[in-house]
Design an enzyme around this catalytic site. Structure first.
Site, PDB file in Angstrom:
ATOM      1  N   GLU A  17       0.981  -1.209   0.061  1.00  0.00           N
ATOM      2  CA  GLU A  17       0.041  -0.219   0.094  1.00  0.00           C
ATOM      3  C   GLU A  17       0.517   1.245  -0.079  1.00  0.00           C
ATOM      4  OE1 GLU A  17      -4.246   1.122   2.031  1.00  0.00           O
ATOM      5  OE2 GLU A  17      -3.074  -0.378   2.236  1.00  0.00           O
ATOM      6  N   GLY A  48      -2.590   4.250  -3.372  1.00  0.00           N
ATOM      7  CA  GLY A  48      -3.413   3.672  -3.813  1.00  0.00           C
ATOM      8  C   GLY A  48      -2.737   2.372  -3.360  1.00  0.00           C
ATOM      9  N   LYS A  83      -1.353  -1.844  -9.271  1.00  0.00           N
ATOM     10  CA  LYS A  83      -0.914  -0.495  -9.132  1.00  0.00           C
ATOM     11  C   LYS A  83      -2.272   0.009  -8.737  1.00  0.00           C
ATOM     12  CE  LYS A  83       1.835   3.829  -7.550  1.00  0.00           C
ATOM     13  NZ  LYS A  83       3.188   4.152  -7.435  1.00  0.00           N
ATOM     14  N   ASP A 104      14.868   8.232  -5.384  1.00  0.00           N
ATOM     15  CA  ASP A 104      14.178   7.659  -3.960  1.00  0.00           C
ATOM     16  C   ASP A 104      15.011   6.211  -3.567  1.00  0.00           C
ATOM     17  OD1 ASP A 104      13.157   7.943  -1.549  1.00  0.00           O
ATOM     18  OD2 ASP A 104      10.957   6.957  -2.784  1.00  0.00           O
TER      19      ASP A 104
END
Length: 302
Positions: free
Chosen positions: A42, A46, A63, A158
């Protein structure tokens, strides 16, 4: 994305509902030609669901993002559209493949290859730390994917254990391009600097917070060095500040990073420590670049 143990929803669904069996009150959800199963994770936009293609029986991860939620926040929608755009322009063995994007009246769904090996974070956590040969293999795969992105003028921004998945053969798959961006190669060097602070603080390069701009490639290399440290040591560098044990205070975290000398456990080989000491460097101009890293003796076996 964070793992969840939620089961398949049996009420409002992204698509039509199909009876699970004759006389049964249990229903499963479909999304386009896919049968939705358990929740894999999660995230910000979403849930990620395990899904089975109704015709081929092949497993995928979808996803799912609610369109009304995206429409209400233009920055979120722009971020999702950028992620989809980047995913659709890359193809590499160590980057999660997006098979298609399915859009319904209520949802947008990115259909991705299913990484049956789970998250790298969980893999390292259950083993506490990895042996150097295995960490070497994983790092070479990660660097191969990151170098491919950089050659295409894309920076991830990231990179962390939670955004690395493992396929059924225990190979790395880079995922989650929500913070990814494109570098403009045709512009002068100073205009290539990215200004948006993003990523996870414990994996993010210090110039993301302390500087007035940064080169995305160098920031990705710092994050790869932190990932290697986590694999080999079982913990993150710079997570031992007694005044900020959870790293919640970002400014305090980066003050600690810039004022603390990096140390390595005694069990590490000289080659492993030397590579990390070249990647986890405060000054991005002195941080090792990709060709130097790939030519390092620690990575020679792969």
């Amino acid at each position: 994305s964070r793992r969840s143990s939620s089961s398949v929803p049996t009420s409002p669904s992204p698509g039509r509902q199909v009876a699970a069996g004759s006389g049964s009150r249990r229903y499963t959800s479909t999304f386009g030609p896919y049968l939705l199963q358990r929740t894999l994770g999660e995230g910000e936009f979403g849930k990620v669901k395990l899904a089975i293609h109704l015709d081929t029986g092949k497993s995928f991860a979808i996803k799912l993002m609610k369109k009304d939620s995206l429409d209400q926040q233009t920055t979120k929608r722009a971020k999702v559209m950028r992620e989809i755009s980047i995913f659709q322009t890359v193809s590499h063995p160590y980057i999660v493949a997006v098979e298609e994007v399915v859009e319904t009246r209520e949802y947008i769904g990115m259909v991705m290859e299913y990484a049956s090996g789970g998250e790298m974070f969980e893999y390292v956590l259950t083993r506490r730390q990895l042996k150097e040969p295995e960490a070497c293999k994983f790092m070479c795969q990660l660097l191969s994917g990151v170098a491919y992105l950089h050659n295409r003028k894309i920076v991830h921004r990231d990179l962390k254990l939670e955004n690395l998945l493992l396929d059924g053969n225990r190979n790395v798959l880079i995922t989650d391009f929500g913070f990814a961006n494109r570098m403009q190669a045709e512009k002068p060097d100073e205009s290539k600097l990215l200004l948006t602070s993003c990523g996870s603080p414990c994996y993010a390069a210090p110039e993301l917070v302390l500087g007035h701009g940064y080169m995305g490639e160098a920031a990705d290399i710092w994050s790869c060095g932190v990932i290697l440290h986590a694999m080999l040591c079982g913990f993150l560098p710079y997570d031992d500040d007694p005044t900020n044990p959870d790293g919640n205070d970002i400014n305090l975290l980066y003050t600690y990073i810039t004022g603390t000398k990096l140390k390595f456990p005694d069990h590490l080989s000289f080659e492993a420590a030397d590579l990390m000491s070249k990647m986890i460097v405060i000054d991005p101009s002195r941080r090792a670049r990709m060709p130097e890293i790939m030519d390092h003796p620690f990575l020679e076996p792969y």
